[in-house]
Design a protein around this motif. Structure first.
Motif, mmCIF file in Angstrom:
data_model
loop_
_atom_site.group_PDB
_atom_site.id
_atom_site.type_symbol
_atom_site.label_atom_id
_atom_site.label_comp_id
_atom_site.label_asym_id
_atom_site.label_seq_id
_atom_site.Cartn_x
_atom_site.Cartn_y
_atom_site.Cartn_z
ATOM 1 N N UNK B 142 -50.841 -26.989 -59.196
ATOM 2 C CA UNK B 142 -50.072 -27.365 -58.003
ATOM 3 C C UNK B 142 -49.520 -26.161 -57.256
ATOM 4 N N UNK B 143 -49.591 -26.217 -55.934
ATOM 5 C CA UNK B 143 -48.758 -25.390 -55.069
ATOM 6 C C UNK B 143 -47.548 -26.244 -54.700
ATOM 7 N N UNK B 144 -46.353 -25.659 -54.795
ATOM 8 C CA UNK B 144 -45.150 -26.357 -54.321
ATOM 9 C C UNK B 144 -44.811 -25.772 -52.940
ATOM 10 N N UNK B 145 -43.655 -25.139 -52.793
ATOM 11 C CA UNK B 145 -43.269 -24.479 -51.532
ATOM 12 C C UNK B 145 -42.588 -23.165 -51.896
ATOM 13 N N UNK B 146 -41.919 -22.538 -50.917
ATOM 14 C CA UNK B 146 -41.204 -21.296 -51.236
ATOM 15 C C UNK B 146 -39.859 -21.563 -51.934
ATOM 16 N N UNK B 147 -39.460 -22.834 -51.989
ATOM 17 C CA UNK B 147 -38.121 -23.149 -52.504
ATOM 18 C C UNK B 147 -38.127 -23.230 -54.028
ATOM 19 N N UNK B 148 -37.290 -22.409 -54.664
ATOM 20 C CA UNK B 148 -37.273 -22.381 -56.124
ATOM 21 C C UNK B 148 -36.754 -23.696 -56.733
ATOM 22 N N UNK B 167 -47.628 -24.857 -62.121
ATOM 23 C CA UNK B 167 -46.769 -25.089 -60.959
ATOM 24 C C UNK B 167 -46.405 -23.759 -60.316
ATOM 25 N N UNK B 168 -46.753 -23.642 -59.045
ATOM 26 C CA UNK B 168 -46.554 -22.366 -58.367
ATOM 27 C C UNK B 168 -45.577 -22.406 -57.210
ATOM 28 N N UNK B 169 -44.655 -21.448 -57.225
ATOM 29 C CA UNK B 169 -43.727 -21.248 -56.103
ATOM 30 C C UNK B 169 -44.467 -20.365 -55.080
#
Lengths: 459, 459
Positions: B142-148, B167-169
């Motif tokens: 998964x790509x998430x978003x820039x938000x930790x 899971x990637x930030x």
């Protein structure tokens, strides 16, 4: 018979969407469409705040049933499938790495041949008509097999279920297996005539089912057979359907089989088979001259992208065909095509147009609006129902589907019985909802289907 | 937590199918697979006539639960999605006629930016993990978003639901909107590190969720940022995911942004981002030299055909990549891709390979067996789980799905609760059933899904 059930007046309220032209999708959020006892659209109101105001405005609509689209739902014209083989559905999904000619030998001829059996045909055809209805197909141009009794059975089933259909008894008198072919030209013509007569006897008005003369394709028919069928079409005023220029080896084969003809198109033209009531499936590898001949004759085109991709036949240049002025609809072409769904075919038409764009120019791309047009009004023109079905205008008949989409609740789960794979998060415009339906929707989102105002499918 | 629920021994009986190699689909009709309390396959028996004989053969399996595939059903390895953006799912189906760079500006950045909200992220991520599980995806990159905080929430959800996940930030410090970017290189590195630390804290074993370093792609990151992330990967032993060579304007942009680099591949190579634990999505327009660099570095490829087609990016030459010896899996790439289903992605990989074949040579075509391999064992190699999941061998873990298909009754109607769009007429071989599933199946046919022997989805 669903087709003749008496119905009362109904007002379809809420959101409706339909194609005005190739490029224009008309979405009306506060609509009310009145459908009378004949299944004909009597009025269309927009910007409706109170349904009571509409009822007051029109005499005699006091007792009309009122059906709501629901907040995220909408009414859409029924789909028109301009080319499919009901008899091949048991093979749906079975094609492996074959291409057209090897696929016919391996999968198709044995399956079609087995539909001489009335009981098997009853199962296969009932199943397939249920399938196409469940996908929102309100009009379908069917190929059956060479067998007259089971071809007639398919027409019976369509009439009983209330699905508009063109039903064709397949003709093939050469290069076909010994076990599955017409014994002679006169047999091909006589059996076609018998099926035409039967279908006209069960629905004399032709409002629901009509016959269609169906030579399989040039490589399966001698010039004499094609000419005999052209003559029969002329004498009986019947529509015609066949295949043209699907893949390159087939085009080459036709060149060899008909050396005296200028082109594949010329083979049909010579036989008198190119008319305004002719539907040609595929049209992938035509020359500019052939396209002009088709246009001048008024011949219609059924674009079958799923099949063309599955069998590696090629990419039909739809934008070019449209620009020249040809009339184009979509066909599922089961079982060369792998799905009886015209919604899937819409997606496939978009993908194929993108592959054409990758190789040529960006304007080859078909938009969501354009494929929906091909699936509805375009298809109506192809099957001879232009102005009668395919859109929502006063005077047209109510061939429609009620689309319902799933809403995502806070926390992430979907709600609603019609929650298929479309997720609505609440921010979507009506246009977004249509797009989400086209790209993620399936038969789960088709809640109800009507033909001439009669309910023919309900989930 | 589904991942840590104690389970008893289970024997999965009946038909199972899995890929032995790229070209070989192994279908066993009378099988029995014993899965122990750790979720590991303890034994596999074939040609089983009586399950009692199997139970007698193995000590300690007397009380094992026995689960039957059913006559037309079968067990299949769980799918592995090697590339998708959980954060873009609300946009699934919305792309119009955009291509990569305009699509990012129009749809993607605004949506991703809004996932700073914990409550919105909870809804979107819960919904999307439910979706991927329902389609049989047992492992997902998964790509998430820039938000930790919300990236960490996605990891929490995967762990809770028991879905294996990388899971990637997302990191992006240039050519990104003011409202959605990393303020500095040190912020990009620090926030990535924070998310890595959190994800490792909630699943120290990494059996279910693992972090993955995620520079969006070269046009979004300065050379310094890419190098910082390469260094972080080295220091922390973390996997890496990013995009490469998706469409031609993007390749040209990278050429302009990194004039000192030999190629797009060289940009990542220079930054230390090409490792055996790196997943590169797309790889559509690579030179032969770039392909060699990727091979030598052990970098893995995620093929995303649905997205490449929807955004008119191009056709990845998968056969060439495989022939060179690159490791390839499938990625849904939502919402460039229009479906979270790897089964749909299998079909799309087949279509794209056919379009490549139309332009080049027939052997570009991928078979049903080959795409199923990419979706399972190929994907496992891509995400670093080779030999652990993706197939049924003794010692591997039970990441699997139970596929059930619909049978057509005499008269034409379907029976069974798991009757989606697959129609079985009774003549089909086991291989036919797998093919019908691949071409006509959907999430309705995925009855149950397990990860490490734990039930994670049931219809």
């Amino acid at each position: 018979m669903a087709a003749s059930v008496p119905i009362g007046k109904t007002i379809y309220c809420g959101t409706f969407a339909h194609c005005r032209s190739l490029s224009e999708l008309d979405i009306c959020a506060k609509g009310a469409i009145g459908v009378d006892e004949a299944g004909v659209i009597a009025f269309i109101e927009r910007e409706v705040e109170e349904i009571e105001d509409v009822i007051k405005k029109y005499d005699g609509w006091n007792d009309a049933e009122v059906l709501q689209s629901g907040e995220s739902g909408f009414f859409f014209p029924g789909f028109i499938d301009t080319h499919t083989h009901a008899s091949q559905h048991p093979n749906t999904g079975l094609f492996g790495k074959t291409t057209l000619l090897s696929w016919l030998e391996t999968y198709t001829f044995p399956m079609e041949s087995s539909l001489s059996s009335l009981s098997k045909a009853a199962t296969v055809y009932s199943n397939f008509v249920s399938r196409t209805l469940s996908h929102g197909t309100t009009t379908c141009a069917y190929y059956a097999t060479i067998h007259v009794p089971t071809t007639n059975l398919l027409a019976d089933i369509c009439l009983k279920r209330g699905q508009r259909a063109l039903v064709g008894r397949v003709c093939m008198n050469m290069m076909s297996p010994e076990y599955y072919r017409d014994a002679s030209v006169s047999d091909a013509v006589k059996d076609s005539k018998a099926s035409i007569d039967y279908i006209r006897s069960i629905d004399p008005s032709g409002d629901i089912v009509k016959p269609i003369i169906t030579p399989r394709f040039a490589p399966s028919c001698t010039a004499e057979c094609l000419a005999g069928l052209g003559q029969l079409a002329k004498e009986t005023g019947t529509s015609i359907q066949t295949h043209i220029s699907e893949n390159k080896p087939e085009v080459q084969l036709v060149r060899e089989l008909f050396p005296e003809s200028k082109s594949y198109t010329d083979v049909y033209d010579t036989a008198g088979l190119l008319t305004p009531k002719t539907i040609l499936a595929h049209a992938v590898h035509l020359s500019a001259e052939e396209v002009q001949t088709l246009k001048q004759s008024g011949t219609k085109i059924s674009h079958c992208p799923a099949s063309n991709t599955a069998l590696t036949s090629g990419c039909a240049p739809v934008r070019q065909l449209l620009d020249v002025g040809l009339t184009v609809g979509l066909g599922t072409d089961v079982s060369g095509g792998f799905s009886p769904s015209i919604l899937e075919e819409c997606r496939q038409a978009i993908w194929v147009s993108r592959f054409v764009a990758m190789n040529t120019a960006d304007d080859a791309k078909l938009s969501t609006e354009e494929v929906l047009y091909l699936a509805t009004r375009g298809g109506a023109q192809v099957v001879g129902l232009d102005g009668k079905v395919g859109g929502f205008d006063v005077g047209m008949e109510w061939d429609a589907q009620h689309i319902c989409l799933g809403a995502v609740k806070e926390g992430g789960e979907q709600e609603g019985r019609f929650a298929g794979n479309v997720d609505l998060f609440g921010f979507e415009t009506a246009e977004d909802r249509v797009n989400k339906w086209v790209y993620s929707g399936d038969d789960r989102n088709t809640k109800s289907v009507w033909v001439r105002g009669r309910l023919v499918h309900r989930r």
